[in-house]
Scaffold this motif. Structure first.
Motif, PDB file in Angstrom:
ATOM      1  N   MET A  90       0.839  -1.205   0.000  1.00  0.00           N
ATOM      2  CA  MET A  90       0.000   0.000   0.000  1.00  0.00           C
ATOM      3  C   MET A  90       0.870   1.249   0.000  1.00  0.00           C
ATOM      4  SD  MET A  90      -3.333  -0.769   2.284  1.00  0.00           S
ATOM      5  CE  MET A  90      -2.506  -1.218   3.807  1.00  0.00           C
ATOM      6  N   VAL A  91       0.541   2.169  -0.881  1.00  0.00           N
ATOM      7  CA  VAL A  91       1.366   3.360  -1.053  1.00  0.00           C
ATOM      8  C   VAL A  91       0.831   4.483  -0.165  1.00  0.00           C
ATOM      9  CG1 VAL A  91       2.217   5.017  -2.746  1.00  0.00           C
ATOM     10  CG2 VAL A  91       1.655   2.676  -3.453  1.00  0.00           C
ATOM     11  N   SER A  92       1.735   5.053   0.654  1.00  0.00           N
ATOM     12  CA  SER A  92       1.329   6.201   1.479  1.00  0.00           C
ATOM     13  C   SER A  92       1.380   7.454   0.630  1.00  0.00           C
ATOM     14  CB  SER A  92       2.288   6.395   2.649  1.00  0.00           C
ATOM     15  OG  SER A  92       2.081   5.408   3.587  1.00  0.00           O
ATOM     16  N   ILE A  93       0.287   8.192   0.595  1.00  0.00           N
ATOM     17  CA  ILE A  93       0.314   9.456  -0.137  1.00  0.00           C
ATOM     18  C   ILE A  93       0.741  10.580   0.799  1.00  0.00           C
ATOM     19  CG2 ILE A  93      -2.169   9.937   0.081  1.00  0.00           C
ATOM     20  CD1 ILE A  93      -1.891  10.798  -2.998  1.00  0.00           C
ATOM     21  N   PHE A  94       0.303  10.487   2.062  1.00  0.00           N
ATOM     22  CA  PHE A  94       0.777  11.411   3.102  1.00  0.00           C
ATOM     23  C   PHE A  94       1.510  10.597   4.156  1.00  0.00           C
ATOM     24  CE2 PHE A  94      -2.756  14.193   1.706  1.00  0.00           C
ATOM     25  CZ  PHE A  94      -2.050  15.381   1.586  1.00  0.00           C
ATOM     26  N   LYS A  95       2.646  11.133   4.587  1.00  0.00           N
ATOM     27  CA  LYS A  95       3.367  10.484   5.672  1.00  0.00           C
ATOM     28  C   LYS A  95       3.821  11.567   6.644  1.00  0.00           C
ATOM     29  CE  LYS A  95       6.370   6.625   6.331  1.00  0.00           C
ATOM     30  NZ  LYS A  95       7.701   6.112   6.093  1.00  0.00           N
ATOM     31  N   LEU A  96       3.199  11.613   7.799  1.00  0.00           N
ATOM     32  CA  LEU A  96       3.561  12.596   8.821  1.00  0.00           C
ATOM     33  C   LEU A  96       4.239  11.856   9.967  1.00  0.00           C
ATOM     34  CD1 LEU A  96       0.187  14.597   9.093  1.00  0.00           C
ATOM     35  CD2 LEU A  96       1.970  14.809   7.381  1.00  0.00           C
ATOM     36  N   GLU A  97       5.370  12.394  10.403  1.00  0.00           N
ATOM     37  CA  GLU A  97       6.089  11.740  11.491  1.00  0.00           C
ATOM     38  C   GLU A  97       6.457  12.745  12.564  1.00  0.00           C
ATOM     39  OE1 GLU A  97       9.062   9.878   8.859  1.00  0.00           O
ATOM     40  OE2 GLU A  97       8.410   7.956   9.699  1.00  0.00           O
ATOM     41  N   HIS A  98       5.965  12.477  13.765  1.00  0.00           N
ATOM     42  CA  HIS A  98       6.309  13.262  14.964  1.00  0.00           C
ATOM     43  C   HIS A  98       6.116  14.767  14.778  1.00  0.00           C
ATOM     44  CE1 HIS A  98       7.735   9.500  16.511  1.00  0.00           C
ATOM     45  NE2 HIS A  98       8.575   9.365  15.510  1.00  0.00           N
ATOM     46  N   ILE A  99       4.996  15.141  14.207  1.00  0.00           N
ATOM     47  CA  ILE A  99       4.732  16.563  13.965  1.00  0.00           C
ATOM     48  C   ILE A  99       4.394  17.290  15.270  1.00  0.00           C
ATOM     49  CG2 ILE A  99       3.177  18.231  12.846  1.00  0.00           C
ATOM     50  CD1 ILE A  99       4.895  16.802  10.804  1.00  0.00           C
ATOM     51  N   VAL A 100       5.080  18.411  15.467  1.00  0.00           N
ATOM     52  CA  VAL A 100       4.803  19.279  16.615  1.00  0.00           C
ATOM     53  C   VAL A 100       4.503  20.676  16.077  1.00  0.00           C
ATOM     54  CG1 VAL A 100       5.778  20.341  18.702  1.00  0.00           C
ATOM     55  CG2 VAL A 100       6.348  17.967  18.125  1.00  0.00           C
ATOM     56  N   LYS A 101       3.444  21.284  16.587  1.00  0.00           N
ATOM     57  CA  LYS A 101       3.129  22.661  16.181  1.00  0.00           C
ATOM     58  C   LYS A 101       2.640  23.464  17.384  1.00  0.00           C
ATOM     59  CE  LYS A 101       2.067  26.302  13.860  1.00  0.00           C
ATOM     60  NZ  LYS A 101       3.144  27.174  13.340  1.00  0.00           N
ATOM     61  N   HIS A 102       3.323  24.551  17.668  1.00  0.00           N
ATOM     62  CA  HIS A 102       2.895  25.476  18.728  1.00  0.00           C
ATOM     63  C   HIS A 102       2.337  26.736  18.085  1.00  0.00           C
ATOM     64  CE1 HIS A 102       6.113  23.255  20.879  1.00  0.00           C
ATOM     65  NE2 HIS A 102       5.347  23.440  21.933  1.00  0.00           N
ATOM     66  N   TYR A 103       1.331  27.316  18.730  1.00  0.00           N
ATOM     67  CA  TYR A 103       0.935  28.701  18.424  1.00  0.00           C
ATOM     68  C   TYR A 103       1.199  29.468  19.720  1.00  0.00           C
ATOM     69  CZ  TYR A 103      -1.703  27.219  14.252  1.00  0.00           C
ATOM     70  OH  TYR A 103      -2.081  26.719  13.038  1.00  0.00           O
ATOM     71  N   GLY A 104       2.280  30.203  19.791  1.00  0.00           N
ATOM     72  CA  GLY A 104       2.632  30.846  21.054  1.00  0.00           C
ATOM     73  C   GLY A 104       2.732  29.781  22.137  1.00  0.00           C
ATOM     74  N   GLY A 105       1.980  29.951  23.202  1.00  0.00           N
ATOM     75  CA  GLY A 105       2.018  28.994  24.308  1.00  0.00           C
ATOM     76  C   GLY A 105       1.094  27.790  24.104  1.00  0.00           C
ATOM     77  N   THR A 106       0.350  27.762  22.995  1.00  0.00           N
ATOM     78  CA  THR A 106      -0.592  26.650  22.767  1.00  0.00           C
ATOM     79  C   THR A 106       0.072  25.546  21.963  1.00  0.00           C
ATOM     80  OG1 THR A 106      -2.391  28.244  22.632  1.00  0.00           O
ATOM     81  CG2 THR A 106      -2.854  26.038  21.779  1.00  0.00           C
ATOM     82  N   LEU A 107      -0.001  24.334  22.485  1.00  0.00           N
ATOM     83  CA  LEU A 107       0.527  23.185  21.755  1.00  0.00           C
ATOM     84  C   LEU A 107      -0.625  22.623  20.911  1.00  0.00           C
ATOM     85  CD1 LEU A 107       2.846  21.256  21.203  1.00  0.00           C
ATOM     86  CD2 LEU A 107       2.260  20.012  23.291  1.00  0.00           C
ATOM     87  N   ALA A 108      -0.656  22.950  19.615  1.00  0.00           N
ATOM     88  CA  ALA A 108      -1.777  22.545  18.756  1.00  0.00           C
ATOM     89  C   ALA A 108      -1.612  21.113  18.270  1.00  0.00           C
ATOM     90  CB  ALA A 108      -1.894  23.503  17.572  1.00  0.00           C
ATOM     91  N   LEU A 109      -0.370  20.697  17.977  1.00  0.00           N
ATOM     92  CA  LEU A 109      -0.108  19.307  17.587  1.00  0.00           C
ATOM     93  C   LEU A 109       1.078  18.808  18.402  1.00  0.00           C
ATOM     94  CD1 LEU A 109      -0.492  19.519  13.673  1.00  0.00           C
ATOM     95  CD2 LEU A 109      -2.165  18.614  15.320  1.00  0.00           C
ATOM     96  N   ASP A 110       0.895  17.659  19.031  1.00  0.00           N
ATOM     97  CA  ASP A 110       1.858  17.157  20.007  1.00  0.00           C
ATOM     98  C   ASP A 110       2.316  15.764  19.581  1.00  0.00           C
ATOM     99  OD1 ASP A 110       3.247  16.436  22.248  1.00  0.00           O
ATOM    100  OD2 ASP A 110       1.524  16.415  23.602  1.00  0.00           O
ATOM    101  N   ASP A 111       3.359  15.709  18.732  1.00  0.00           N
ATOM    102  CA  ASP A 111       3.942  14.423  18.320  1.00  0.00           C
ATOM    103  C   ASP A 111       2.941  13.565  17.527  1.00  0.00           C
ATOM    104  OD1 ASP A 111       5.879  12.502  18.039  1.00  0.00           O
ATOM    105  OD2 ASP A 111       5.555  11.609  20.011  1.00  0.00           O
ATOM    106  N   VAL A 112       2.451  14.124  16.435  1.00  0.00           N
ATOM    107  CA  VAL A 112       1.453  13.428  15.618  1.00  0.00           C
ATOM    108  C   VAL A 112       2.133  12.679  14.463  1.00  0.00           C
ATOM    109  CG1 VAL A 112      -0.436  13.770  13.958  1.00  0.00           C
ATOM    110  CG2 VAL A 112      -0.465  14.970  16.158  1.00  0.00           C
ATOM    111  N   SER A 113       1.898  11.387  14.395  1.00  0.00           N
ATOM    112  CA  SER A 113       2.380  10.575  13.274  1.00  0.00           C
ATOM    113  C   SER A 113       1.177   9.936  12.600  1.00  0.00           C
ATOM    114  CB  SER A 113       3.340   9.486  13.764  1.00  0.00           C
ATOM    115  OG  SER A 113       4.485  10.083  14.326  1.00  0.00           O
ATOM    116  N   LEU A 114       1.135  10.054  11.272  1.00  0.00           N
ATOM    117  CA  LEU A 114      -0.039   9.557  10.554  1.00  0.00           C
ATOM    118  C   LEU A 114       0.371   9.259   9.117  1.00  0.00           C
ATOM    119  CD1 LEU A 114      -3.184   9.165  10.367  1.00  0.00           C
ATOM    120  CD2 LEU A 114      -3.324  11.579   9.757  1.00  0.00           C
ATOM    121  N   SER A 115      -0.031   8.072   8.664  1.00  0.00           N
ATOM    122  CA  SER A 115       0.245   7.702   7.287  1.00  0.00           C
ATOM    123  C   SER A 115      -1.094   7.457   6.606  1.00  0.00           C
ATOM    124  CB  SER A 115       1.098   6.435   7.337  1.00  0.00           C
ATOM    125  OG  SER A 115       1.491   6.099   6.065  1.00  0.00           O
ATOM    126  N   ILE A 116      -1.282   8.031   5.424  1.00  0.00           N
ATOM    127  CA  ILE A 116      -2.557   7.881   4.716  1.00  0.00           C
ATOM    128  C   ILE A 116      -2.303   7.176   3.386  1.00  0.00           C
ATOM    129  CG2 ILE A 116      -4.490   9.116   3.634  1.00  0.00           C
ATOM    130  CD1 ILE A 116      -4.283  11.169   5.855  1.00  0.00           C
TER     131      ILE A 116
END
Ligand SMILES: Nc1ncnc2c1ncn2[C@@H]1O[C@H](COP(=O)(O)OP(=O)(O)O)[C@@H](O)[C@H]1O
Ligand SMILES: [Mg+2]
Length: 255
Positions: free
Chosen positions: A1-27
């Protein structure tokens, strides 16, 4: 199966807000996935990472083995159809001008644009005589159909939709849910859909990804979330929206 999206350990802050906390996802290419979760759980941010619209603070995001980075996101986005949460049509452009904007920018011949518009009106079941109207002259459901046509204009490989039916009344919403499902099936494209409604997610997508406070708490079918919840939060989230469970009542009672 071919992954079209592959996200590994994504972290995203907006200022003091942790919006994404170590997100891994393969689609997997050609599948449909719904991102679900409460308001503020990070669904829209995750979709925007896939689109290259937000810079991350950590981790890697790839689309077809190419790193998604904001500086190359324009080229990538031409392969991705995006329907934003608020619809996002330009009020000063007509329906057909809104839909054809990118194709015009890419210098598609007039005849090719006209033919594609015709196909899209048929696909989304909006009568062609709406082509010359302005967004304010449309109902909410009609505007969503136009947003969808605009996203599909360039025949994208993936379609990303952020709460496409969020603002609609229940009957219009049900109609559009059925049409969307048919459209997804006929396209065979990869679909990533954001919704806070678990029954809509289960109706439109094969796989659900449940987010909570910027983390993926479970990834699976509705039946898996019901029968094998990864944490008590999953059960709380599922039980808070009872109606989708009716169809699963008997298997549930055998747990
Ligand atoms: N542009 C922004 N600036 C500051 N905070 C933001 C911004 N976008 C999102 N957030 C915050 O990040 C978190 C996740 O937001 P979002 O991804 O929009 O969640 P959802 O789509 O699940 O409702 C929330 O706490 C939200 O307030
Ligand atoms: Mg959102």
């Amino acid at each position: 199966m071919v992954s079209i999206f592959k996200l590994e350990h994504i972290v995203k802050h907006y200022g003091g807000t942790l919006a994404l906390d170590d997100v891994s996802l393969s689609i997997t290419a050609g599948t449909s996935v719904a991102l679900i979760g409460s308001s503020g759980s990070g669904k829209s941010t995750l979709l925007k990472v896939m689109l290259g619209l937000v810079a991350t603070d950590g981790g890697t995001a790839q689309f077809e083995n190419t790193v998604i980075a904001p500086q190359q996101s324009l080229a990538l986005r031409q392969q991705m159809g995006y329907v934003i949460q608020e619809g996002g049509l330009f009020p000063h452009l007509t329906v057909s001008e809104n839909i054809a904007l990118m194709a015009e920018h890419l210098d598609w011949p007039k005849e090719k644009i006209r033919a594609r518009l015709s196909e899209l009106f048929a696909l989304t079941r909006l009568p062609e005589h709406f082509a010359g109207r302005y967004p304010k002259e449309l109902s909410g459901g009609q505007r969503q159909r136009v947003g969808l046509m605009r996203a599909l204009m360039l025949r994208p490989k993936v379609l990303l939709l952020d709460e496409p039916l969020g603002a609609l009344d229940p009957i219009i919403r049900a109609d559009l849910q059925h049409d969307l499902k048919e459209i997804f099936q006929s396209l065979g494209a990869t679909v990533v859909l954001v919704t806070h409604d678990i029954s809509e997610a289960a109706f439109l997508a094969e796989t659900l990804v449940l987010l909570h406070e910027g983390r993926i708490v479970q990834h699976g079918s509705l039946a898996e979330l019901v029968r094998s919840p990864a944490s008590p939060f999953v059960t709380r989230f599922v039980n808070a929206q009872r109606s989708p469970l009716e169809s699963l009542q008997s298997p549930q009672s055998t747990i």
